[in-house]
Design a protein around this motif. Sequence first.
Motif, mmCIF file in Angstrom:
data_model
loop_
_atom_site.group_PDB
_atom_site.id
_atom_site.type_symbol
_atom_site.label_atom_id
_atom_site.label_comp_id
_atom_site.label_asym_id
_atom_site.label_seq_id
_atom_site.Cartn_x
_atom_site.Cartn_y
_atom_site.Cartn_z
ATOM 1 N N TYR A 282 15.552 68.822 70.075
ATOM 2 C CA TYR A 282 15.967 67.946 68.993
ATOM 3 C C TYR A 282 17.144 67.264 69.505
ATOM 4 C CZ TYR A 282 13.953 71.957 66.485
ATOM 5 O OH TYR A 282 12.987 73.072 66.126
ATOM 6 N N VAL A 283 17.286 65.948 68.841
ATOM 7 C CA VAL A 283 18.426 65.099 69.048
ATOM 8 C C VAL A 283 19.273 65.380 67.967
ATOM 9 C CG1 VAL A 283 19.467 62.984 69.092
ATOM 10 C CG2 VAL A 283 17.164 63.553 70.385
ATOM 11 N N VAL A 284 20.471 65.947 68.149
ATOM 12 C CA VAL A 284 21.565 66.211 66.973
ATOM 13 C C VAL A 284 22.486 64.885 67.126
ATOM 14 C CG1 VAL A 284 23.517 67.407 66.054
ATOM 15 C CG2 VAL A 284 21.413 68.589 67.143
ATOM 16 N N VAL A 285 22.486 64.177 65.737
ATOM 17 C CA VAL A 285 23.237 63.224 65.613
ATOM 18 C C VAL A 285 24.349 63.383 64.629
ATOM 19 C CG1 VAL A 285 23.327 60.649 64.791
ATOM 20 C CG2 VAL A 285 21.167 61.743 65.731
ATOM 21 N N ALA A 286 25.774 63.314 65.555
ATOM 22 C CA ALA A 286 26.902 63.790 64.711
ATOM 23 C C ALA A 286 27.311 62.469 64.030
ATOM 24 C CB ALA A 286 27.801 64.440 65.714
ATOM 25 N N PRO A 287 28.501 62.714 63.317
ATOM 26 C CA PRO A 287 29.331 61.418 62.862
ATOM 27 C C PRO A 287 29.573 60.582 63.941
ATOM 28 C CG PRO A 287 29.723 63.370 61.368
ATOM 29 C CD PRO A 287 28.946 63.648 62.726
ATOM 30 N N PRO A 288 29.689 59.457 63.387
ATOM 31 C CA PRO A 288 29.831 58.211 64.828
ATOM 32 C C PRO A 288 31.219 58.572 65.370
ATOM 33 C CG PRO A 288 29.468 56.990 62.759
ATOM 34 C CD PRO A 288 29.106 58.422 62.385
ATOM 35 N N TRP A 289 32.249 58.849 64.521
ATOM 36 C CA TRP A 289 33.574 58.923 65.140
ATOM 37 C C TRP A 289 33.854 60.302 65.767
ATOM 38 C CZ3 TRP A 289 32.182 58.942 59.858
ATOM 39 C CH2 TRP A 289 32.354 60.073 59.142
ATOM 40 N N TYR A 290 32.656 60.921 66.127
ATOM 41 C CA TYR A 290 33.131 62.357 66.912
ATOM 42 C C TYR A 290 32.958 61.996 68.286
ATOM 43 C CZ TYR A 290 32.193 66.062 63.456
ATOM 44 O OH TYR A 290 32.344 67.038 62.569
ATOM 45 N N ASP A 291 33.645 62.709 69.200
ATOM 46 C CA ASP A 291 33.650 62.449 70.712
ATOM 47 C C ASP A 291 32.912 63.690 70.955
ATOM 48 O OD1 ASP A 291 35.249 64.551 70.468
ATOM 49 O OD2 ASP A 291 36.935 63.512 71.557
ATOM 50 N N LEU A 292 32.553 63.539 72.313
ATOM 51 C CA LEU A 292 31.509 64.628 72.829
ATOM 52 C C LEU A 292 31.891 66.104 72.852
ATOM 53 C CD1 LEU A 292 28.742 64.840 74.351
ATOM 54 C CD2 LEU A 292 30.023 64.510 76.563
ATOM 55 N N GLY B 282 24.070 59.963 76.689
ATOM 56 C CA GLY B 282 23.935 58.892 75.896
ATOM 57 C C GLY B 282 25.106 59.026 75.353
ATOM 58 N N PRO B 283 25.105 58.041 73.888
ATOM 59 C CA PRO B 283 26.355 58.136 73.022
ATOM 60 C C PRO B 283 26.880 59.316 72.602
ATOM 61 C CG PRO B 283 24.462 56.753 72.063
ATOM 62 C CD PRO B 283 23.982 57.941 73.336
ATOM 63 N N ASP B 284 27.908 59.427 72.563
ATOM 64 C CA ASP B 284 28.859 60.752 72.243
ATOM 65 C C ASP B 284 28.405 61.556 71.133
ATOM 66 O OD1 ASP B 284 30.465 60.439 74.694
ATOM 67 O OD2 ASP B 284 32.149 59.485 73.634
ATOM 68 N N ALA B 285 27.866 60.639 70.162
ATOM 69 C CA ALA B 285 27.472 61.618 68.900
ATOM 70 C C ALA B 285 25.851 61.866 68.786
ATOM 71 C CB ALA B 285 27.989 60.674 67.937
ATOM 72 N N MET B 286 25.525 61.725 69.883
ATOM 73 C CA MET B 286 24.183 62.256 70.342
ATOM 74 C C MET B 286 23.853 62.964 71.204
ATOM 75 S SD MET B 286 22.326 58.364 69.060
ATOM 76 C CE MET B 286 20.545 59.041 68.992
ATOM 77 N N VAL B 287 23.332 64.241 70.959
ATOM 78 C CA VAL B 287 23.046 65.196 72.124
ATOM 79 C C VAL B 287 21.696 65.914 71.859
ATOM 80 C CG1 VAL B 287 24.053 67.170 73.201
ATOM 81 C CG2 VAL B 287 25.734 65.478 72.361
ATOM 82 N N ILE B 288 21.138 65.734 73.015
ATOM 83 C CA ILE B 288 19.697 66.384 72.935
ATOM 84 C C ILE B 288 19.926 68.021 73.175
ATOM 85 C CG2 ILE B 288 17.629 66.893 74.294
ATOM 86 C CD1 ILE B 288 17.502 63.944 74.960
ATOM 87 N N VAL B 289 19.500 68.798 72.406
ATOM 88 C CA VAL B 289 19.622 70.340 72.209
ATOM 89 C C VAL B 289 18.438 70.978 72.164
ATOM 90 C CG1 VAL B 289 21.793 69.988 71.257
ATOM 91 C CG2 VAL B 289 19.771 70.736 69.834
ATOM 92 N N HIS B 290 18.567 72.278 72.386
ATOM 93 C CA HIS B 290 17.231 73.226 72.661
ATOM 94 C C HIS B 290 17.630 74.260 71.658
ATOM 95 C CE1 HIS B 290 14.797 76.382 73.874
ATOM 96 N NE2 HIS B 290 13.924 75.736 74.140
ATOM 97 N N SER B 291 16.693 74.744 71.006
ATOM 98 C CA SER B 291 16.670 75.975 69.978
ATOM 99 C C SER B 291 15.503 76.706 69.538
ATOM 100 C CB SER B 291 17.660 75.814 68.721
ATOM 101 O OG SER B 291 17.841 77.127 67.993
ATOM 102 N N ASP B 292 15.112 77.818 69.871
ATOM 103 C CA ASP B 292 14.085 78.391 69.505
ATOM 104 C C ASP B 292 14.040 79.050 68.139
ATOM 105 O OD1 ASP B 292 12.762 78.070 71.882
ATOM 106 O OD2 ASP B 292 13.647 79.652 72.643
ATOM 107 N N ASP B 293 15.270 78.824 67.383
ATOM 108 C CA ASP B 293 15.393 79.416 66.186
ATOM 109 C C ASP B 293 14.867 78.363 65.256
ATOM 110 O OD1 ASP B 293 16.269 80.502 63.704
ATOM 111 O OD2 ASP B 293 18.180 80.018 64.232
ATOM 112 N N PRO B 294 13.878 78.909 64.335
ATOM 113 C CA PRO B 294 13.136 77.986 63.484
ATOM 114 C C PRO B 294 14.027 77.297 62.387
ATOM 115 C CG PRO B 294 12.217 80.284 63.066
ATOM 116 C CD PRO B 294 13.303 80.150 64.331
ATOM 117 N N GLY B 295 15.176 78.070 62.031
ATOM 118 C CA GLY B 295 16.129 77.559 61.118
ATOM 119 C C GLY B 295 17.280 76.689 61.790
ATOM 120 N N PHE B 296 17.374 76.198 62.872
ATOM 121 C CA PHE B 296 18.000 75.517 63.908
ATOM 122 C C PHE B 296 18.475 74.416 63.008
ATOM 123 C CE2 PHE B 296 19.211 72.043 66.394
ATOM 124 C CZ PHE B 296 20.557 72.562 67.219
ATOM 125 N N ILE B 297 17.403 73.599 62.385
ATOM 126 C CA ILE B 297 17.679 72.426 61.592
ATOM 127 C C ILE B 297 18.625 72.417 60.480
ATOM 128 C CG2 ILE B 297 16.702 70.262 60.424
ATOM 129 C CD1 ILE B 297 14.048 70.845 62.276
#
Length: 130
Positions: A53-63, A82-97
């Motif tokens: 997934y790509v998690v998009v944090a608030p734009p004022w967040y730093d890495l 990429g941008p500090d507020a966007m990170v590609i993550v991995h999780s097998d947990d179906p409740g991750f979102i």
Amino acid sequence: MKARRRDRIVKAAAPAAGGFKWRDLVPAAALLLVGLIGLVAATLAPTGRDGQYVVVAPPWYDLPETLALIRRADGGIVDAGGPDAMVIVHSDDPGFIDAAYRAGAWAVIDPMRLRGCVGFRPASTPAQGG
């Protein structure tokens, strides 16, 4: 009789006095906006394929703040170039979102469709094997 009827039809089809007004386009513009939002939401909706997934944090967040958000949601980092507020993550947990949203994420989206658009690049140069 037919001439009178034709005159009434022509008058009814004639444009109203005053001509074109921009406010006449408001319903069409609103429909276009709603349609575009729906299309973008459907395109970027997370599929969970490969658990990425790509998690998009608030734009004022730093890495570091974004990474802390991901840790609170129990996700693992795949790519953070990429941008500090966007990170590609991995999780097998179906409740991750849901966990990511509870941790403060603004959006969780599909990384495969977004990767080329945002221009993720490796955070560091990989070591050359020999």
